[in-house]
Design a protein around this motif. Structure first.
Motif, short mmCIF file in Angstrom:
data_model
loop_
_atom_site.label_atom_id
_atom_site.label_comp_id
_atom_site.label_asym_id
_atom_site.label_seq_id
_atom_site.Cartn_x
_atom_site.Cartn_y
_atom_site.Cartn_z
N GLU A 9 41.14 29.06 22.69
CA GLU A 9 40.13 30.28 22.36
C GLU A 9 40.50 31.36 21.44
OE1 GLU A 9 38.02 31.89 25.81
OE2 GLU A 9 36.31 30.65 25.16
N ASP A 10 41.71 31.75 21.96
CA ASP A 10 42.36 33.03 21.28
C ASP A 10 42.64 32.54 19.81
OD1 ASP A 10 42.19 34.60 23.55
OD2 ASP A 10 44.03 34.07 24.17
N ARG A 11 43.24 31.41 19.55
CA ARG A 11 43.75 30.93 18.36
C ARG A 11 42.60 30.95 17.60
NH1 ARG A 11 45.85 25.97 18.14
NH2 ARG A 11 45.52 25.28 20.33
N VAL A 12 41.31 30.41 17.95
CA VAL A 12 40.12 30.03 17.21
C VAL A 12 39.75 31.58 16.65
CG1 VAL A 12 37.68 29.79 17.13
CG2 VAL A 12 39.33 27.97 18.23
N ALA A 13 39.80 32.49 17.64
CA ALA A 13 39.27 33.83 17.43
C ALA A 13 40.32 34.41 16.45
CB ALA A 13 39.33 34.76 18.55
N ASN A 14 41.61 34.29 16.36
CA ASN A 14 42.51 34.90 15.49
C ASN A 14 42.30 34.22 13.99
OD1 ASN A 14 43.68 36.36 17.29
ND2 ASN A 14 45.40 34.73 17.90
N LEU A 15 41.58 33.44 13.87
CA LEU A 15 41.40 32.78 12.53
C LEU A 15 40.49 33.23 11.75
CD1 LEU A 15 41.28 28.78 12.52
CD2 LEU A 15 42.95 30.02 11.66
N LYS A 16 39.42 33.86 12.52
CA LYS A 16 38.29 34.43 12.08
C LYS A 16 37.83 33.40 10.88
CE LYS A 16 39.96 39.35 12.53
NZ LYS A 16 40.34 40.39 11.91
N GLY A 17 37.42 32.37 11.27
CA GLY A 17 36.92 31.27 10.72
C GLY A 17 35.49 31.39 10.38
N MET A 18 34.96 30.04 10.06
CA MET A 18 33.34 30.06 9.82
C MET A 18 32.69 30.27 11.39
SD MET A 18 32.62 26.86 7.33
CE MET A 18 33.57 25.65 8.21
N GLY A 19 31.51 30.85 11.13
CA GLY A 19 30.80 31.27 12.21
C GLY A 19 30.99 32.63 13.03
N CYS A 20 31.89 33.21 12.36
CA CYS A 20 32.18 34.70 13.02
C CYS A 20 31.95 35.60 12.08
CB CYS A 20 33.80 34.73 13.53
SG CYS A 20 34.80 35.49 12.21
N SER A 21 31.41 36.65 12.68
CA SER A 21 30.90 37.97 11.86
C SER A 21 31.86 38.69 11.56
CB SER A 21 29.72 38.70 12.86
OG SER A 21 28.47 37.94 12.78
N ARG A 22 32.84 38.08 10.78
CA ARG A 22 34.10 39.09 10.35
C ARG A 22 33.56 40.07 9.44
NH1 ARG A 22 37.77 37.29 5.26
NH2 ARG A 22 39.67 38.56 6.00
N LYS A 23 34.00 41.15 9.58
CA LYS A 23 33.55 42.47 8.81
C LYS A 23 33.98 42.23 7.31
CE LYS A 23 33.20 46.09 12.19
NZ LYS A 23 33.92 47.03 12.82
N PHE A 536 34.68 33.10 1.67
CA PHE A 536 35.24 32.20 1.18
C PHE A 536 36.57 31.99 2.10
CE2 PHE A 536 32.65 32.16 -2.80
CZ PHE A 536 32.08 31.23 -2.60
N ALA A 537 37.09 33.09 2.33
CA ALA A 537 38.52 33.25 3.39
C ALA A 537 38.21 32.48 4.67
CB ALA A 537 38.94 34.57 3.30
N GLN A 538 36.97 32.86 5.08
CA GLN A 538 36.41 32.11 6.34
C GLN A 538 36.51 30.74 6.29
OE1 GLN A 538 33.42 35.56 7.24
NE2 GLN A 538 33.67 34.32 9.15
N ILE A 539 35.69 30.27 5.12
CA ILE A 539 35.83 28.63 4.96
C ILE A 539 37.25 28.12 4.73
CG2 ILE A 539 35.29 26.83 3.49
CD1 ILE A 539 32.85 28.54 2.31
N LEU A 540 38.17 28.84 4.17
CA LEU A 540 39.48 28.34 4.03
C LEU A 540 40.22 28.46 5.63
CD1 LEU A 540 41.33 29.35 0.87
CD2 LEU A 540 40.95 26.99 1.88
N ALA A 541 39.87 29.59 6.00
CA ALA A 541 40.52 29.76 7.61
C ALA A 541 40.53 28.47 8.43
CB ALA A 541 40.30 30.80 7.97
N SER A 542 39.10 28.20 8.52
CA SER A 542 38.60 27.07 9.24
C SER A 542 39.35 25.73 8.89
CB SER A 542 37.30 26.66 9.30
OG SER A 542 36.66 27.88 10.05
N GLU A 543 39.40 25.56 7.56
CA GLU A 543 39.92 24.23 6.74
C GLU A 543 41.48 24.09 6.83
OE1 GLU A 543 38.42 21.60 5.90
OE2 GLU A 543 36.17 22.57 5.88
N ILE A 544 42.19 25.39 6.86
CA ILE A 544 43.54 25.05 6.91
C ILE A 544 44.10 25.81 7.77
CG2 ILE A 544 43.34 24.78 4.21
CD1 ILE A 544 44.46 27.91 4.00
N GLY A 545 43.75 26.48 8.77
CA GLY A 545 44.21 26.88 9.90
C GLY A 545 45.46 28.13 9.69
N LEU A 546 44.82 28.75 8.73
CA LEU A 546 45.47 30.08 8.55
C LEU A 546 44.52 31.15 8.58
CD1 LEU A 546 47.75 29.39 5.42
CD2 LEU A 546 48.51 29.62 7.75
#
Lengths: 809, 284
Positions: A9-23, A536-546
């Motif tokens: 769960e932490d690792r998913v949150a750290n990604l700030k990937g798709m679905g999160c309300s990243r600022k 776009f960074a969120q899409i990439l975060a979910s796709e490439i794990g950074l």
């Protein structure tokens, strides 16, 4: 190592990937006034250019005298059409296959048209020079009404009439009259007419979707800098499509494309206004070539409202047929489209009326026919898609009004009429009568959720009571319930049928992973406030794990970004977002091989998990993407090239079809015509949601522009072709004061053909909002016999409706 | 949107202001907040070769309230009006009206003096000052004189002020009774489609006095003596309200613009006035 104690769960949150309300990462600079817009660009020796504009809407120019202007201290040059003609640049191609004067070539066709370009050391000297350019005009008859234009002997475009008086075909086929541009048809004419002729019930209505303007906070402008030493032209500008601008500049100037660098810096809103090519760009480039110095051109607000890229101006006539029970059987639509003096509409080449053929809306209408006639008048050119995909707001307004008009004819509740005609969930993919294949939808679910949330039955009961109270003299306020259900068509588009000036409408993403596990991605799109650097960074975060925080997104510099067709028509997420996901998957595929090598297992024995590859069945054995990135550059891996980069050019297989259900509750003061929005509920289904906070912001913005258009925003002309609404005093731009509280909601129906299922959202609220606000006004007067009144519903027009219905003493 | 070249003067006292005015005549204009003049200069509708900024002239920014009257310096801003507690207690209609002028940013710059002196029929303060029977103090090289607000306005941008005079203060007799400033506008920052300033006193159950002025419904503000007279001595029943509205409609002369045609404006003027009277009466 912290990573070992992080839960999944932490690792998913750290990604700030798709679905999160990243600022939004952009906001640090925007909220501190540290953005870098075109007018912030200052270069050594930079000059400033500005236009002498025509005060007349139609006139012949008999002379231009620049002597006095050239004597103004600081004025260096005054360009006229005569100066541009030897270069072949006094006219330029438009996006619609027409051509447009860069500077008035013997006549002017609209008020505010560019007549001469004054180049000076600063903008003050340019303004003084403009005052002293003496232009003699010989006034010609003015035509501001397209119906009159089609009857008139007055020829607006002599360049499009043969010497023998013949009318050659235009870019979109035969022309019927010298002021006619094209006829465009979709669907089946004879069967539609037959269905309507034999129908149990037919409702007819004519409506005018008035001319308005996108009016971004930042106006259009550019800085052109020709380096005569290396032959390289750099052009900074407010371009929604920088690569397309580069290609167009190359084609019309003859400068090779590799010698042109187009840069879109921060852009303060576009909404379609910044898609086209304008005389200011051409003149700035020429002036820079002539003077050898950088030249800046920036519109003021009046220039912007009066001359660059209007929107709408569609006169629409509809017939809709149904059974007595309300099942729609046919739809006929004719449009007389006022394109102004030049056809500079920004539409895909094969679609001179944009995607107006989405006008069957969200309904299962078996037979339909659409015919659009484009017409020249003495108004400014443009015809852009103001916060909508190509002409989709016109189409949705048309069908959502026709539904209401049919409901009145059937004496039926308009919510129920929609319900029984929606395309059903199981019918998707659905091929509409006018040709589009809708990708996915679940309209009934969205509609029921909306109606339940607002307590639709309760609202109708309250409205009925209000009517009784009004008739009894207990109140002077009526209550309107505005409904709209829209289907957008966005993400242009498949190269097989979507191009602009021959440029296919794919888009692109190029990713470079750095050895320490951060990345840069560049795209062919350009944000104008949409928050691309965030999403776009969120899409990439979910796709490439950074983590998204470790990914830089860069757009808008044609020397570095891959080729793409830019940002408008809600195409960035559907097209460039897909390219981003696909490029990310190429990265991941290589990363998988590297991980397998490092973990000493077969490629197929590792699987991706959030930010790492793990050995199947042995989650304690893994390599993080950071470790993989380092290895990609620094470890010799047999059979693999070093590095971790990817590029994807994405040609979408279909458009995407976002949809939504909106409800507006409005109180109307019958005596003053003042509307008060009590409630606005907006349910949007844009497929997979990348950043809910940004979606909500987009919905708020789109609804606010919808409110503006529905309730007062227009570009109005008098009979002489004078613009009556050329400043923000008269052109309605809502402030926080005029904007209601919006309730947002959603359903999620992913696009089946998009890599991440996303459909795009930026324009949906505008497309759905305009008919919703308008329907609320019209619904308030329905109990008193109103069928239809035209927008904009400003105070006096609402008052006029009440007055004509006999509601005043 | 760039003005023609102009000389910028920033005198330190009124004598300095008057000296520039005397030297340049109607080529010179004084500026307080600049919110009417600067847009007209940028549109090149006003040609002002010599612009005199009043900001450094002392003594023009005070609000004084005593037992009999209120004195407002010409450089007092709309925001000052809104924030001044003693003023709000003495003449609450000023705050009610100021809150309906433009937006906070404009109100921090826009002044009472500029608003009343410019003669723009769209400005709210002129009608308000006519309703309150204010007096404008004008200072010129020939000395100082007072002109009643009800006599000040001649036509759009034409006033009783001479080219070499500066409006320095507004004096208002302490109002009493009920008040209302009612304004219909299309949006924030817009001029009124119609606006009404009403001040009413009550004696027993009947109207003892009524002052009514209308904004943006003619080329000047309209003080409608007849509309006020129609209310005096009545209990403000429906007939009295109708008579007042009819009298007011007889005095105004609106023109068609983007806000709407004449018939609409007249209708709205009647509705707005009626609402203003009713609100003022409820407070009397």
């Amino acid at each position: 190592m912290k990573d070992e104690v992080d839960t999944r769960e932490d690792r998913v949150a750290n990604l700030k990937g798709m679905g999160c309300s990243r600022k939004r990462v952009e906001d640090a600079r925007f909220t501190q006034g540290k953005g870098n817009y075109v007018d912030d660009i200052k270069l050594d020796g930079m000059l400033f250019g500005d236009f002498v504009r025509s005060p007349y809407a139609h006139a012949r120019i008999t002379s231009i005298n620049t002597e006095a202007a050239l004597k103004v201290p600081g004025v260096l040059a005054v360009l006229t059409a005569a100066d541009l003609e030897p270069l072949g640049l006094h006219w330029m191609p438009t996006l619609a296959g027409d051509k447009q004067m860069v500077l008035a070539d013997g006549k002017v066709l609209f008020q505010g048209q560019e007549v001469a370009f004054v180049v000076a050391e600063d903008r003050y000297a340019a303004a003084d020079g403009i005052e002293l350019v003496e232009v003699e005009y010989e006034e010609l008859p003015v035509i501001v009404d397209p119906f009159e234009a089609l009857q008139s002997d007055v020829v607006l475009r002599e360049d499009l009439v043969g010497e023998d008086g013949s009318i050659p075909a235009g870019a979109h086929g035969p022309r019927k009259h010298h002021n006619h541009i094209f006829t465009w048809e979709a669907g089946d004419k004879a069967p539609t007419e037959e269905v309507i002729a034999n129908a149990e019930v037919v409702a007819e209505e004519s409506m005018y979707y008035h001319r308005t303007h996108p009016c971004p906070l930042e106006t259009c402008g550019c800085v052109a800098s020709m380096d005569k030493v290396n032959g390289k032209l750099t052009l900074w500008g407010t371009f929604q499509a920088p690569h397309a601008i580069r290609t167009v500049v190359s084609l019309i100037s003859g400068i090779e494309e590799h010698n042109i660098r187009v840069i879109s810096p921060d852009i303060g809103g576009g909404f379609g206004n910044k898609v086209g090519a304008y005389p200011g760009y051409v003149c700035s480039v020429v002036a820079s070539i002539v003077t050898g110095k950088p030249v800046k051109w920036i519109e003021d607000r009046m220039d912007n409202l009066m001359t660059t890229a209007f929107a709408r101006d569609y006169h629409m006539t509809g017939k809709i047929s149904a059974t007595k029970e309300g099942k729609i059987t046919g739809l006929h639509c004719h449009v007389t489209a006022d394109h102004g003096g030049f056809d500079a509409c920004a539409d895909p080449t094969k679609f001179p009326a944009g995607f107006m053929n989405i006008c069957t809306g969200s309904y299962d209408i078996p037979t339909a026919f659409l015919e659009v006639d484009g017409v020249y008048t003495n108004k400014a050119p443009g015809g852009v898609s103001y916060r909508c995909s190509f002409r989709v707001t016109e189409a949705v307004y048309f069908i959502e009004r026709m539904i209401e008009v049919l409901a009145i004819k059937l004496n039926m509740d308009a919510a129920e009429l929609r319900r029984i005609n929606f395309i059903k969930k199981e019918q998707f993919p659905y091929t509409a009568a006018l040709g589009w294949e809708y990708d996915s939808g679940d309209y009934h679910t969205a509609w029921e959720k909306a109606l339940t949330t607002v307590d639709y039955e309760g609202l109708r009961a309250e409205q009925a009571q209000r009517v009784e109270d009004f008739k009894a003299g207990k109140t002077r306020k009526l209550m309107g319930i505005g409904l709209s259900f829209f289907t957008e068509i966005v993400g242009a588009g498949p190269v097989k049928n979507c191009d602009i000036l021959g440029l296919g409408m794919f888009d692109s993403c190029e990713i470079r992973i750095h050895p320490t596990g951060s990345a840069i991605a560049r795209l062919g799109t350009i944000s104008q406030g949409q928050g691309h650097a965030t999403t776009f960074a969120q899409i990439l975060a979910s796709e490439i794990g950074l983590s998204a925080d470790s990914i830089t997104i860069e757009e808008g510099d044609t020397d570095t970004a891959p080729y793409g067709l830019g940002t408008y028509g809600s195409r960035s997420t559907p097209v460039a977002g897909a390219a981003t996901a696909m490029a990310g998957r190429k990265i991941r595929a290589k990363a998988q091989m590297i991980a397998a090598y490092l973990l000493e297992v077969h490629d197929n024995d590792v699987e991706f998990d959030v930010d790492r590859f793990v050995v199947k069945g042995a989650p304690e054995k893994f390599k993080t993407m950071k470790e993989i990135a380092f290895a990609a550059y620094n470890q010799a891996i047999p059979g693999l090239e070093p590095g971790l980069e990817a590029v994807s050019y994405y040609d979408p297989p279909n458009m995407t079809y976002p949809f939504g259900a909106y409800v507006c509750v409005m109180d109307i003061d019958v005596d003053t015509g003042v509307p008060e929005i009590r409630r606005f509920y907006a349910l949007d289904d844009c497929g997979t949601r990348i950043n809910p906070m940004i979606i909500e912001g987009q919905v708020h913005g789109g609804l606010t522009e919808a409110l503006a258009v529905a309730l007062g925003q227009e570009i109005a002309y008098d009979d002489m072709g004078n613009v009556k609404t050329g400043t923000l005093m008269d052109f309605f731009l809502p402030t926080a004061w005029e904007v209601p509280n919006y309730e947002t909601d959603f359903t999620v129906t992913p696009s089946p053909h998009h890599p991440i299922g996303a459909k795009g959202v930026g324009e949906s609220p505008h497309v759905g909002g305009v008919p919703c606000f308008s329907n609320a006004v019209q619904d308030a007067f329905r109990p008193f016999g109103n069928t239809h009144t035209n927008m904009p519903h400003d105070h006096w027009r609402i008052w006029r409706t009440a007055n004509e219905l006999g509601l005043h003493d | 949107m760039i003005p023609a070249a102009f000389e910028y003067h920033r005198p330190q006292d009124m004598a300095g202001v008057l000296a520039v005015l005397e030297e340049h005549g109607d080529d010179a204009r004084v500026m307080a907040g600049g919110h009417s003049l600067i847009p007209m200069m940028k549109l090149r509708m006003a040609d002002v070769p010599h612009l005199i900024d009043l900001q450094d002239v002392g003594g023009l920014s005070d609000i004084a309230v005593d037992g009999a009257s209120i004195r407002i310096g010409a450089l007092v801003t709309q925001a000052d009006i809104i924030d001044h507690q003693a003023l709000a207690a003495a003449a609450p209609i000023l705050r009610e009206a100021a809150l309906q002028i433009a937006d906070p940013q404009v109100r921090y710059m826009g002044t009472v003096g500029g608003n009343v002196a410019n003669g723009d029929p769209g400005n709210d303060m002129p009608g308000l000052m006519q309703c309150l029977d204010a007096t404008f103090t004008l200072v010129g090289t020939g000395g100082e004189r007072d002109v009643p607000a009800r006599d000040f306005y001649e036509a759009a941008y034409m006033t009783a002020r001479e080219d070499d005079e500066v409006l320095t203060a507004v004096t208002i007799p302490l109002p009493s009774g009920g008040y209302a400033y009612e304004k219909q506008k299309r949006k924030i920052g817009d001029y009124a489609t119609a606006a009404a300033a009403v001040q009413i006193t009550k004696s027993g159950g009947t109207c003892a006095s009524a002052a009514i002025a209308m904004t943006n419904l003619s080329d000047t503000p309209i003080y409608s003596d007849a509309a006020g007279a129609a209310l005096v001595g009545t209990t403000l029943d429906d007939a009295a309200l109708k008579a007042a509205v009819a009298a007011m409609l007889n005095d105004i002369d609106p023109t068609e613009d983007n806000r709407g045609p004449i018939a609409f404006k007249k209708h709205v003027a009647g509705v707005i006035l009626r609402r203003a009277i009713e609100r003022a009466w409820s407070r009397a």
